[in-house]
Design a protein around this motif. Sequence first.
Motif, PDB file in Angstrom:
ATOM      1  N   PRO A  47      11.480  34.598 -21.520  1.00 31.88           N
ATOM      2  CA  PRO A  47      11.865  34.401 -19.868  1.00 31.88           C
ATOM      3  C   PRO A  47      10.855  33.697 -19.086  1.00 31.88           C
ATOM      4  N   ARG A  48      11.641  33.153 -17.930  1.00 34.92           N
ATOM      5  CA  ARG A  48      10.615  32.652 -16.993  1.00 34.92           C
ATOM      6  C   ARG A  48      10.815  33.216 -15.737  1.00 34.92           C
ATOM      7  N   ALA A  49       9.850  32.581 -14.811  1.00 32.87           N
ATOM      8  CA  ALA A  49      10.092  33.273 -13.308  1.00 32.87           C
ATOM      9  C   ALA A  49      11.409  33.234 -12.808  1.00 32.87           C
ATOM     10  N   ARG A  50      12.056  32.129 -13.107  1.00 31.61           N
ATOM     11  CA  ARG A  50      13.578  32.321 -12.634  1.00 31.61           C
ATOM     12  C   ARG A  50      14.327  33.333 -13.331  1.00 31.61           C
ATOM     13  N   THR A  51      14.071  33.808 -14.430  1.00 30.60           N
ATOM     14  CA  THR A  51      14.622  34.782 -15.132  1.00 30.60           C
ATOM     15  C   THR A  51      14.763  35.890 -14.288  1.00 30.60           C
ATOM     16  N   ALA A  52      13.475  36.228 -13.575  1.00 28.97           N
ATOM     17  CA  ALA A  52      13.323  37.445 -12.632  1.00 28.97           C
ATOM     18  C   ALA A  52      14.049  37.540 -11.563  1.00 28.97           C
ATOM     19  N   LEU A  53      14.379  36.206 -11.062  1.00 29.20           N
ATOM     20  CA  LEU A  53      15.124  35.904 -10.123  1.00 29.20           C
ATOM     21  C   LEU A  53      16.786  36.264 -10.085  1.00 29.20           C
ATOM     22  N   ALA A  54      16.739  35.946 -11.552  1.00 20.59           N
ATOM     23  CA  ALA A  54      18.131  36.168 -11.846  1.00 20.59           C
ATOM     24  C   ALA A  54      18.525  37.698 -11.898  1.00 20.59           C
ATOM     25  N   ALA A  55      17.333  38.421 -12.649  1.00 18.82           N
ATOM     26  CA  ALA A  55      17.646  39.736 -12.750  1.00 18.82           C
ATOM     27  C   ALA A  55      17.630  40.583 -11.375  1.00 18.82           C
ATOM     28  N   ALA A  56      16.880  39.948 -10.459  1.00 15.98           N
ATOM     29  CA  ALA A  56      17.109  40.479  -9.184  1.00 15.98           C
ATOM     30  C   ALA A  56      18.517  40.412  -8.549  1.00 15.98           C
ATOM     31  N   ALA A  57      19.105  39.341  -8.801  1.00 14.64           N
ATOM     32  CA  ALA A  57      20.444  38.733  -8.225  1.00 14.64           C
ATOM     33  C   ALA A  57      21.348  39.787  -8.988  1.00 14.64           C
ATOM     34  N   SER A  58      21.185  40.064 -10.118  1.00 13.45           N
ATOM     35  CA  SER A  58      22.239  40.914 -10.816  1.00 13.45           C
ATOM     36  C   SER A  58      22.172  42.344 -10.482  1.00 13.45           C
ATOM     37  N   LEU A  59      21.093  42.678 -10.058  1.00  5.23           N
ATOM     38  CA  LEU A  59      20.898  44.323  -9.716  1.00  5.23           C
ATOM     39  C   LEU A  59      21.396  44.387  -8.313  1.00  5.23           C
ATOM     40  N   CYS A  60      21.181  43.454  -7.417  1.00  3.72           N
ATOM     41  CA  CYS A  60      21.976  43.406  -6.163  1.00  3.72           C
ATOM     42  C   CYS A  60      23.515  43.410  -6.281  1.00  3.72           C
ATOM     43  N   LEU A  61      23.876  42.439  -7.190  1.00  2.00           N
ATOM     44  CA  LEU A  61      25.525  42.245  -7.292  1.00  2.00           C
ATOM     45  C   LEU A  61      25.967  43.433  -8.059  1.00  2.00           C
ATOM     46  N   TYR A  62      25.061  44.206  -8.729  1.00  2.00           N
ATOM     47  CA  TYR A  62      25.730  45.451  -9.542  1.00  2.00           C
ATOM     48  C   TYR A  62      25.682  46.606  -8.329  1.00  2.00           C
ATOM     49  N   GLU A  63      24.771  46.797  -7.726  1.00  2.00           N
ATOM     50  CA  GLU A  63      24.798  47.666  -6.592  1.00  2.00           C
ATOM     51  C   GLU A  63      25.994  47.558  -5.429  1.00  2.00           C
ATOM     52  N   ALA A  64      26.146  46.220  -5.146  1.00  2.00           N
ATOM     53  CA  ALA A  64      27.167  45.743  -4.159  1.00  2.00           C
ATOM     54  C   ALA A  64      28.376  46.414  -4.783  1.00  2.00           C
ATOM     55  N   GLY A  65      28.706  46.415  -6.082  1.00  2.00           N
ATOM     56  CA  GLY A  65      29.723  46.645  -6.624  1.00  2.00           C
ATOM     57  C   GLY A  65      30.001  48.051  -6.531  1.00  2.00           C
ATOM     58  N   MET A  66      28.925  48.798  -6.742  1.00  2.00           N
ATOM     59  CA  MET A  66      28.966  50.483  -6.667  1.00  2.00           C
ATOM     60  C   MET A  66      29.222  50.790  -5.301  1.00  2.00           C
ATOM     61  N   THR A  67      28.801  50.309  -4.380  1.00  2.00           N
ATOM     62  CA  THR A  67      29.040  50.716  -2.973  1.00  2.00           C
ATOM     63  C   THR A  67      30.453  50.243  -2.602  1.00  2.00           C
ATOM     64  N   LEU A  68      30.883  49.169  -2.908  1.00  2.00           N
ATOM     65  CA  LEU A  68      32.063  48.584  -2.690  1.00  2.00           C
ATOM     66  C   LEU A  68      33.333  49.646  -3.535  1.00  2.00           C
ATOM     67  N   ASN A  69      33.035  49.740  -4.667  1.00  2.12           N
ATOM     68  CA  ASN A  69      33.778  50.662  -5.396  1.00  2.12           C
ATOM     69  C   ASN A  69      34.030  51.986  -4.568  1.00  2.12           C
ATOM     70  N   ASP A  70      33.135  52.632  -4.152  1.00  4.29           N
ATOM     71  CA  ASP A  70      33.411  53.951  -3.429  1.00  4.29           C
ATOM     72  C   ASP A  70      34.025  53.875  -2.036  1.00  4.29           C
ATOM     73  N   TRP A  71      33.768  52.531  -1.491  1.00  3.65           N
ATOM     74  CA  TRP A  71      34.292  52.216  -0.362  1.00  3.65           C
ATOM     75  C   TRP A  71      36.090  51.973  -0.393  1.00  3.65           C
TER      76      TRP A  71
END
Length: 288
Positions: free
Chosen positions: A33-57
Amino acid sequence: MSARDWAALLRVSAVFSVPGDALVGATATGGPPRARTALAAAASLCLYEAGMTLNDWADRRIDAVERPDRPIPAGRISPAAALGASVALTAAGLGFAAAAGRPALRTASALAASVWAYDLWLKNTPAGPAAMASARTLDVLLGAAATRPAEMARALPAAGVLGAHTLAVTTVSREEVEGGSSLAPLTALATTAAVAGHLTGLRPPRTATEATAAGGAALYATTCGRGYTHAVLNPSPPLLQRAVGGGIRAMIPLQASLAARAGAVTTALPLLALLPLARRVSRKVSPT
């Protein structure tokens, strides 16, 4: 709106299953993994949690009948706050992806579209499980696109494995409120056996790398296999919910096994350390 309410809305115990996607995608491209991999992980975490909140809405009226204790129908978090959080988390996820490069942004955009389409339109249709599986597949490819975009195709087999597991878990989850037949957990159990067999090659490990991959595969099979077996024997809501929770946590050793198969033992071992943390948090905050 307490921190505990937001933790329940975000299903924080399921978050431990997310960072490994980017790491699997990165290692599948043939390097660390590289530094940009960490950015991808941060992006996926945000999008995953966006899905969780949108699901309940999106499900707030259904949850008022089926799960009145959830934060939105219980009145502990307003629908507007949940929707606003979904939008903000989606924007943050795309921002992290943009910082990782154009290939990552394109992949993250497709992932965000699949998340919103699933929550708003596809979840309760026959296409629901496949849509969720495609989101997890794209999440793995996001890690590859951010790390070595020219080698992104090499991550397709690993992404497909995680997608197949997600398809099985999501199919079981569709019956966790009212109960159902034994068919869904039985199919998930067969999928687990097939995936575990694929990871080990059905042979004794010969190297430390193969031993790590085999250990992760065994832990994966036991983490979700036990719950699926109980649900096959008694497909009641409590046992189906337990099976789904086990299936979500099982993604962690599955990711570790896939990373080890790619030769990244130093990536696989820290991933395995997330499993006990996920179990501990899930006793306080349900992942489903």
